[in-house]
Design a protein around this motif. Structure first.
Motif, PDB file in Angstrom:
ATOM      1  N   HIS A   1       0.610  -1.122  -0.047  1.00  0.00           N
ATOM      2  CA  HIS A   1       0.129  -0.072   0.039  1.00  0.00           C
ATOM      3  C   HIS A   1       0.881   1.300   0.056  1.00  0.00           C
ATOM      4  CE1 HIS A   1      -3.199  -2.620   0.649  1.00  0.00           C
ATOM      5  NE2 HIS A   1      -2.782  -3.154   1.586  1.00  0.00           N
ATOM      6  N   MET A   2       0.989   1.816  -1.102  1.00  0.00           N
ATOM      7  CA  MET A   2       1.730   2.837  -1.160  1.00  0.00           C
ATOM      8  C   MET A   2       1.260   4.191  -0.635  1.00  0.00           C
ATOM      9  SD  MET A   2       4.174   2.163  -4.704  1.00  0.00           S
ATOM     10  CE  MET A   2       3.602   0.736  -5.396  1.00  0.00           C
ATOM     11  N   ASP A   3       0.108   4.229  -0.194  1.00  0.00           N
ATOM     12  CA  ASP A   3      -0.593   5.553   0.170  1.00  0.00           C
ATOM     13  C   ASP A   3      -1.208   5.249   1.612  1.00  0.00           C
ATOM     14  OD1 ASP A   3      -2.589   3.661  -0.287  1.00  0.00           O
ATOM     15  OD2 ASP A   3      -3.942   4.925  -1.453  1.00  0.00           O
ATOM     16  N   GLY A   4      -0.410   4.149   2.312  1.00  0.00           N
ATOM     17  CA  GLY A   4      -1.013   3.856   3.566  1.00  0.00           C
ATOM     18  C   GLY A   4       0.222   4.356   4.563  1.00  0.00           C
ATOM     19  N   PHE A   5       1.132   5.028   4.328  1.00  0.00           N
ATOM     20  CA  PHE A   5       2.097   5.470   5.440  1.00  0.00           C
ATOM     21  C   PHE A   5       1.688   6.104   6.686  1.00  0.00           C
ATOM     22  CE2 PHE A   5       4.284   5.384   1.153  1.00  0.00           C
ATOM     23  CZ  PHE A   5       5.186   4.420   1.690  1.00  0.00           C
ATOM     24  N   ASP A   6       2.101   5.639   7.834  1.00  0.00           N
ATOM     25  CA  ASP A   6       1.853   6.627   8.945  1.00  0.00           C
ATOM     26  C   ASP A   6       2.849   7.676   9.053  1.00  0.00           C
ATOM     27  OD1 ASP A   6       1.808   7.728  11.688  1.00  0.00           O
ATOM     28  OD2 ASP A   6       1.151   5.836  12.474  1.00  0.00           O
ATOM     29  N   ILE A   7       2.610   8.576   8.404  1.00  0.00           N
ATOM     30  CA  ILE A   7       3.298   9.948   7.946  1.00  0.00           C
ATOM     31  C   ILE A   7       4.125  10.251   9.505  1.00  0.00           C
ATOM     32  CG2 ILE A   7       3.620  12.095   7.040  1.00  0.00           C
ATOM     33  CD1 ILE A   7       2.777  10.112   5.037  1.00  0.00           C
ATOM     34  N   ARG A   8       3.510  10.538  10.470  1.00  0.00           N
ATOM     35  CA  ARG A   8       3.822  11.127  11.682  1.00  0.00           C
ATOM     36  C   ARG A   8       4.749  10.125  12.319  1.00  0.00           C
ATOM     37  NH1 ARG A   8       5.932  15.176  12.581  1.00  0.00           N
ATOM     38  NH2 ARG A   8       7.032  14.833  14.277  1.00  0.00           N
ATOM     39  N   GLU A   9       4.641   8.949  12.295  1.00  0.00           N
ATOM     40  CA  GLU A   9       5.339   7.787  12.884  1.00  0.00           C
ATOM     41  C   GLU A   9       6.816   7.667  12.214  1.00  0.00           C
ATOM     42  OE1 GLU A   9       5.681   3.215  14.007  1.00  0.00           O
ATOM     43  OE2 GLU A   9       3.788   4.099  13.768  1.00  0.00           O
ATOM     44  N   GLU A  10       6.530   7.928  10.794  1.00  0.00           N
ATOM     45  CA  GLU A  10       8.018   7.838   9.920  1.00  0.00           C
ATOM     46  C   GLU A  10       8.664   9.202   9.973  1.00  0.00           C
ATOM     47  OE1 GLU A  10       8.945   4.996   8.405  1.00  0.00           O
ATOM     48  OE2 GLU A  10       6.917   3.991   8.969  1.00  0.00           O
ATOM     49  N   GLN A  11       7.950  10.118  10.221  1.00  0.00           N
ATOM     50  CA  GLN A  11       8.883  11.493  10.458  1.00  0.00           C
ATOM     51  C   GLN A  11       9.425  11.475  11.778  1.00  0.00           C
ATOM     52  OE1 GLN A  11       5.627  14.513   9.625  1.00  0.00           O
ATOM     53  NE2 GLN A  11       6.284  14.558   7.651  1.00  0.00           N
ATOM     54  N   ASN A  12       8.743  10.921  12.908  1.00  0.00           N
ATOM     55  CA  ASN A  12       9.477  10.803  14.288  1.00  0.00           C
ATOM     56  C   ASN A  12      10.698   9.938  14.122  1.00  0.00           C
ATOM     57  OD1 ASN A  12       7.356  12.478  15.543  1.00  0.00           O
ATOM     58  ND2 ASN A  12       6.247  10.778  16.123  1.00  0.00           N
ATOM     59  N   ALA A  13      10.373   8.944  13.263  1.00  0.00           N
ATOM     60  CA  ALA A  13      11.703   7.975  13.373  1.00  0.00           C
ATOM     61  C   ALA A  13      12.917   8.811  12.599  1.00  0.00           C
ATOM     62  CB  ALA A  13      11.383   6.898  12.515  1.00  0.00           C
ATOM     63  N   CYS A  14      12.551   9.458  11.572  1.00  0.00           N
ATOM     64  CA  CYS A  14      13.483  10.279  10.959  1.00  0.00           C
ATOM     65  C   CYS A  14      14.248  11.338  11.990  1.00  0.00           C
ATOM     66  CB  CYS A  14      13.211  11.109   9.623  1.00  0.00           C
ATOM     67  SG  CYS A  14      12.732   9.656   8.349  1.00  0.00           S
TER      68      CYS A  14
END
Length: 176
Positions: A43-56
């Motif tokens: 699913h290329m549109d199902g990212f948890d944006i906030r979680e991914e940004q926090n990881a970065c």
């Protein structure tokens, strides 16, 4: 140094090299591994944006681990960058979350190193092929490190793969 590894492979069941490298990262100290296909399937549109940004945000260095897919990123990794590297976060007004972090690309190529030369079948170096990653890193203020590449990935034997994993482990421990 805290390291985040973002791993992607379009055909996870066929992934011998990326699986081995990912396991190397899992076993390293101060390294967090996020495999996009494991987390999000296809699913290329199902990212948890906030979680991914926090990881970065919590990392000093971000490693992008993927096989070259038609001389490019994997589709999932490209979608990840499109979604996670948002305006106002990664770039643009107030977008400095990645500034001063290191980017390391670790990739595998099915072809030989010679194929990735001016005389080879691709007539482009690996650095030419990875220019979009370098440009992206520099655009958002990251320090782009020299990529780590395993050529002839499909035909690599266990000894060569283990040696490459050791080299990757050294990079993760800052022994480059």
């Amino acid at each position: 140094m805290k390291t985040l590894v973002i791993a992607s492979h379009p055909y996870p069941g066929q992934s011998r090299v990326i699986k081995a490298l990912q396991q190397t990262a899992v076993n390293a100290k101060n390294v967090t591994v996020r495999n996009l296909e494991t987390l999000y399937g296809s699913h290329m549109d199902g990212f948890d944006i906030r979680e991914e940004q926090n990881a970065c945000e919590n990392a000093d260095r971000i490693v992008y681990l993927f096989p070259l897919h038609w001389f490019n990123l994997t589709p999932m990794l490209k979608a990840y960058l499109n979604e996670v590297w948002a305006y106002g976060w990664a770039f643009g007004s107030g977008g400095n979350a990645l500034r001063n972090k290191e980017m390391l690309v670790v990739t595998s190529a099915g072809a030989s190193e010679h194929a990735y030369s001016a005389e080879g079948s691709v007539r482009s170096t690996i650095n030419d092929v990875l220019t979009p990653m370098k440009a992206s890193a520099l655009y958002v203020g990251m320090k782009y490190l020299e990529p780590l590449v395993l050529y002839n990935a499909a035909g690599t034997d266990d000894k060569a793969l283990n040696e490459f994993c050791e080299k990757f482990a050294g990079c993760l421990e800052n022994r480059r």
